[in-house]
Design an enzyme around this catalytic site. Structure first.
Site, short mmCIF file in Angstrom:
data_model
loop_
_atom_site.label_atom_id
_atom_site.label_comp_id
_atom_site.label_asym_id
_atom_site.label_seq_id
_atom_site.Cartn_x
_atom_site.Cartn_y
_atom_site.Cartn_z
N LYS A 107 0.81 -1.22 0.00
CA LYS A 107 0.00 0.00 0.00
C LYS A 107 0.85 1.28 0.00
CE LYS A 107 -4.08 -2.12 1.98
NZ LYS A 107 -3.64 -3.50 2.25
C1 LIG Z 1 -4.44 -4.58 1.86
C2 LIG Z 1 -3.71 -5.84 1.77
C3 LIG Z 1 -4.14 -6.88 0.93
C4 LIG Z 1 -5.44 -6.82 0.15
O1 LIG Z 1 -5.42 -5.87 -0.87
P1 LIG Z 1 -6.81 -5.38 -1.53
O2 LIG Z 1 -6.42 -4.35 -2.52
O3 LIG Z 1 -7.63 -4.81 -0.39
O4 LIG Z 1 -7.46 -6.57 -2.12
C5 LIG Z 1 -3.35 -8.01 0.83
N1 LIG Z 1 -2.22 -8.14 1.55
C6 LIG Z 1 -1.78 -7.17 2.38
C7 LIG Z 1 -0.53 -7.40 3.14
C8 LIG Z 1 -2.51 -5.99 2.51
O5 LIG Z 1 -2.07 -5.04 3.34
#
Ligand SMILES: *Cc1c(COP(=O)(O)O)cnc(C)c1O
Length: 433
Positions: A107
C-alpha cells in the site's frame, strides 16, 4: 479525465474532485469515463522504458489535465523510489515482491501517490483536507508514512487497541507531525463504523473536507496498476501466458490489475486468492454475491466480508458474469493451508513468504493444476516480519528485522485512546485549529 459515480446519481467530476471527495455524494465509487488502451509501440518498446516512464504512460490519461505532466513525473519519481523485483520460485511460479517500500506493505505506492496529489492540489492552501482512515493494521502505516509532512493534509487514523501487531502499532503511532493515531477500545469494525458515521455527519462535513485513503479513492487505487506492468517487463521475454494471483481483501489491487489489462497489458488471466473470507469465490461458483461478516484469519489484511472494489470489477466487465468468469478464477484457503504453504515455500524453495503471499502462492497452485502451460505470479504484499508472530512459528530461522522496521521500534508511541464517536468528533474538530 472525468469520473462518474457507480451509483449514477451524482454529477461526473474531475480527477481532482474525485480525489478530494474520495467517494461521490451519492456514496458511489468513482470510475473513469473512458479507458484508452496504450499503443502497440508502447508494449514493443517496454524493455527500453524505465519504471518511471512506464508508470507515467499508464496513469497519464487518468490524472490529466488536473496534474500537469511535469508535476506527474515528479510525483511518480517520488512515489517509486524503491524496487519491485520478481523472484523465481520454480519454472511455473514467480513472486512479485511489493514490500520494499518504507512501511514494507504494497500500500506504500498508492498512499505515496495519493498524498502527493493532495499536496499538489493544496499548494496554494486552498484545499485543506483531513484524511480519515480505519485500519486493521497495514493500511494505517502506509498512509501515515505516505502523508507525513504533506502540507495542508491532516491524517487521523483509527486502530483497534491491542489488535494490531507491535510493529504495525509503532508504524502508526510514532510519526506525529500531521498524523494523529486514535487507539479505539474495540475491534476493527468499530473503527470502521465510526469512520463511516463521520463521513455522513453533516455537522462535520460542512466544516471540513474529509476524505478517505483506502482503495475507494481513485488516487490510491489506480497507481497499483504499475505493479502489473513492472512484472510484465521482467517476465515477458521468458513467459508468454502470464497469470497473476492476487491475495485479495477489498479487491483494489486485483481491480487495478484488470485496469492495466484494459490498457492493453497482455495478462492471460487473474486469480483472486482469498482466505476464508470468500464472497467472491462463492460468487464465481454460485452467481450469488452474498456479503458476510468478516472472519478473523492469519492473513488479516484480507479479512473483508464485502469487498468495496468488487463493484468496479463488475463495471469493467459491464456486469457480464461470463466475461468476468473467463478472466478471473478465485480460490479460498484456510489458515491451516496457509501455514502449510509457508512451510512448503521455505522447505522446497528457501523462500520466506508472509501469510498473504502464501495465500497468493496457493492461488497459483490451484490454477496451475488445470493450466500447466501458464506462468503464475503471486503478489507478495507484505514483508514477513510484519507478521512475525505467524511466520516465526513455522520457519526455523531467525528473521532479521529490516532497517525500516528497526528504526520505528525505538521511537515512542503517541496515541489518543477513544471509545465513542463523540470523542472522534472532538479530535476532528481540534484538527481544524
Ligand atoms: C491490503 C492488503 C491486501 C489486500 O489488498 P486489496 O487491494 O484490499 O485486495 C493483501 N495483503 C496485504 C498485506 C494488505 O495489506
Amino acid at each position: 479525465m472525468n469520473y462518474y459515480s457507480l451509483n449514477k446519481k451524482a454529477p461526473n467530476t474531475s480527477f481532482k474532485e474525485a480525489v478530494i471527495k474520495g467517494i461521490a455524494p451519492d456514496k458511489g465509487l468513482y470510475f473513469p469515463e473512458t479507458i484508452t488502451p496504450l499503443p502497440a509501440s508502447f508494449f514493443e518498446n517496454i524493455d527500453n522504458l524505465s519504471y518511471e516512464a512506464i508508470a507515467f504512460e499508464a496513469i497519464k490519461q487518468f490524472v490529466s489535465p488536473d496534474i500537469p505532466e511535469d508535476v506527474l513525473k515528479t510525483i511518480i519519481a517520488e512515489t517509486l523510489s524503491f524496487d519491485f523485483p520478481v523472484v523465481k520460485i520454480n519454472d511455473q511460479v514467480s513472486t512479485l515482491e511489493l514490500f520494499h517500500g518504507p512501511t514494507m506493505a504494497f500500500k506504500d505506492v498508492g498512499a505515496r501517490f495519493m498524498a502527493r496529489c493532495l499536496g499538489y492540489f493544496n499548494q496554494n492552501n486552498t484545499e485543506e483536507v483531513t484524511v480519515l482512515v480505519a485500519t486493521s493494521g497495514d493500511t494505517g502505516g502506509a498512509v501515515a508514512n505516505g502523508f507525513l509532512g504533506v502540507k495542508g493534509v491532516k491524517v487521523v487514523i483509527l486502530y483497534p487497541s491491542g489488535k494490531v501487531s507491535d510493529i504495525q502499532e509503532k508504524q502508526l503511532t510514532t510519526l506525529k507531525q500531521n498524523i494523529t493515531a486514535l487507539e479505539v477500545d474495540g475491534v476493527f469494525d468499530d473503527c470502521q463504523d465510526m469512520v463511516k458515521r463521520a463521513f455522513l455527519d453533516d455537522e462535520l462535513t460542512s466544516k471540513m473536507q474529509l476524505t478517505s485513503a483506502n482503495s475507494i479513492n481513485v488516487a490510491r487505487w489506480l497507481p497499483q496498476m504499475f505493479y502489473f506492468f513492472f512484472a510484465y517487463k521482467q517476465l515477458h521475454k521468458t513467459h508468454k501466458k502470464i497469470v497473476f494471483s492476487v491475495p485479495s481483501g477489498n479487491f483494489g489491487n486485483i481491480c487495478a490489475g484488470m485496469m492495466a489489462q484494459q490498457l492493453g497489458l497482455p495478462i492471460h488471466h487473474f486469480v483472486a486468492a482469498n482466505n476464508e473470507n470468500n464472497v467472491v469465490t462463492e460468487y464465481l461458483t454460485t452467481r450469488l454475491y452474498q456479503p458476510k461478516p468478516s472472519v478473523q484469519t492469519i492473513s488479516n489484511a484480507m479479512d473483508v466480508g464485502n469487498p468495496s472494489n468488487f463493484i468496479r470489477i463488475q463495471e469493467i466487465y459491464k456486469h457480464n458474469f461470463e466475461a468476468l468468469k473467463s478472466n478471473l478464477s478465485s480460490f479460498s484457503f484456510s489458515d491451516d493451508q496457509t501455514r502449510e504453504a509457508l512451510k512448503e515455500l521455505y522447505t522446497d524453495f528457501k523462500y520466506i513468504a508472509d501469510p498473504h503471499g502464501a495465500v497468493g502462492y496457493l492461488g497459483c497452485k490451484s490454477y496451475l493444476k488445470d493450466n500447466e502451460d501458464a506462468h503464475c505470479v503471486f503478489l507478495e504484499t507484505a514483508h514477513p516480519t510484519k507478521f512475525l508472530n505467524v511466520v516465526e512459528d513455522i520457519i526455523p530461522e531467525k528473521i532479521e528485522l529490516p532497517s525500516q522496521i528497526k528504526a520505528v521500534m525505538d521511537e515512542e508511541k503517541a496515541s489518543i485512546p477513544i471509545a465513542h464517536y463523540d470523542e472522534l468528533k472532538a479530535v476532528l474538530f481540534n484538527t481544524l485549529s
